[in-house]
Motif scaffolding. Structure first.
Motif, PDB file in Angstrom:
ATOM      1  N   ARG A  16     -14.319   5.005 -16.126  1.00  0.00           N
ATOM      2  CA  ARG A  16     -15.368   4.324 -16.875  1.00  0.00           C
ATOM      3  C   ARG A  16     -15.201   4.646 -18.362  1.00  0.00           C
ATOM      4  O   ARG A  16     -15.011   5.808 -18.738  1.00  0.00           O
ATOM      5  CB  ARG A  16     -16.727   4.805 -16.374  1.00  0.00           C
TER       6      ARG A  16
ATOM      7  N   GLU B 122     -14.289  12.280 -23.903  1.00  0.00           N
ATOM      8  CA  GLU B 122     -14.133  10.930 -23.394  1.00  0.00           C
ATOM      9  C   GLU B 122     -12.668  10.492 -23.533  1.00  0.00           C
ATOM     10  O   GLU B 122     -11.968  10.960 -24.448  1.00  0.00           O
ATOM     11  CB  GLU B 122     -15.027   9.966 -24.177  1.00  0.00           C
TER      12      GLU B 122
ATOM     13  N   ASN C  15     -16.454   3.448 -22.630  1.00  0.00           N
ATOM     14  CA  ASN C  15     -17.499   2.791 -23.409  1.00  0.00           C
ATOM     15  C   ASN C  15     -17.025   1.424 -23.906  1.00  0.00           C
ATOM     16  O   ASN C  15     -15.845   1.090 -23.829  1.00  0.00           O
ATOM     17  CB  ASN C  15     -17.964   3.683 -24.567  1.00  0.00           C
ATOM     18  N   ARG C  16     -17.961   0.632 -24.392  1.00  0.00           N
ATOM     19  CA  ARG C  16     -17.663  -0.742 -24.802  1.00  0.00           C
ATOM     20  C   ARG C  16     -16.624  -0.799 -25.916  1.00  0.00           C
ATOM     21  O   ARG C  16     -15.724  -1.638 -25.887  1.00  0.00           O
ATOM     22  CB  ARG C  16     -18.932  -1.440 -25.266  1.00  0.00           C
TER      23      ARG C  16
ATOM     24  N   TYR D  68     -21.022  -2.069 -16.449  1.00  0.00           N
ATOM     25  CA  TYR D  68     -20.061  -0.969 -16.462  1.00  0.00           C
ATOM     26  C   TYR D  68     -18.687  -1.507 -16.818  1.00  0.00           C
ATOM     27  O   TYR D  68     -18.259  -2.526 -16.295  1.00  0.00           O
ATOM     28  CB  TYR D  68     -20.010  -0.289 -15.098  1.00  0.00           C
TER      29      TYR D  68
END
Length: 67
Positions: free
Chosen positions: A41, A63, A43-44, A25
């Motif tokens: 959180r 997002e 994303n990569r 995560y």
């Protein structure tokens, strides 16, 4: 923070970890414009793009993204 929330702020910390032992995560700690602090959180791709001090924006039902 909820998915439907709208906010903007500045990254104050980046972290990642295997919280459940199998999935990595990636999180950023954001100080919002109204002076709240939240772990979000991401994303990569976004995690790799962000650095401490960068601006992040979150629109309703989307997002977070770099401002």
């Amino acid at each position: 923070m909820k998915r439907e929330d709208i906010w903007s702020g500045t990254v104050v910390k980046k972290s990642r970890g295997l919280l459940d032992g199998s999935n990595l995560y990636r999180r950023v700690t954001v100080r919002t414009d109204d002076d709240r602090t939240a772990k979000v959180r991401v994303n990569r791709t976004l995690w790799n793009e962000l650095a401490v001090g960068d601006r992040v924006v979150k629109d309703a039902d989307q997002e977070p993204h770099r401002a």
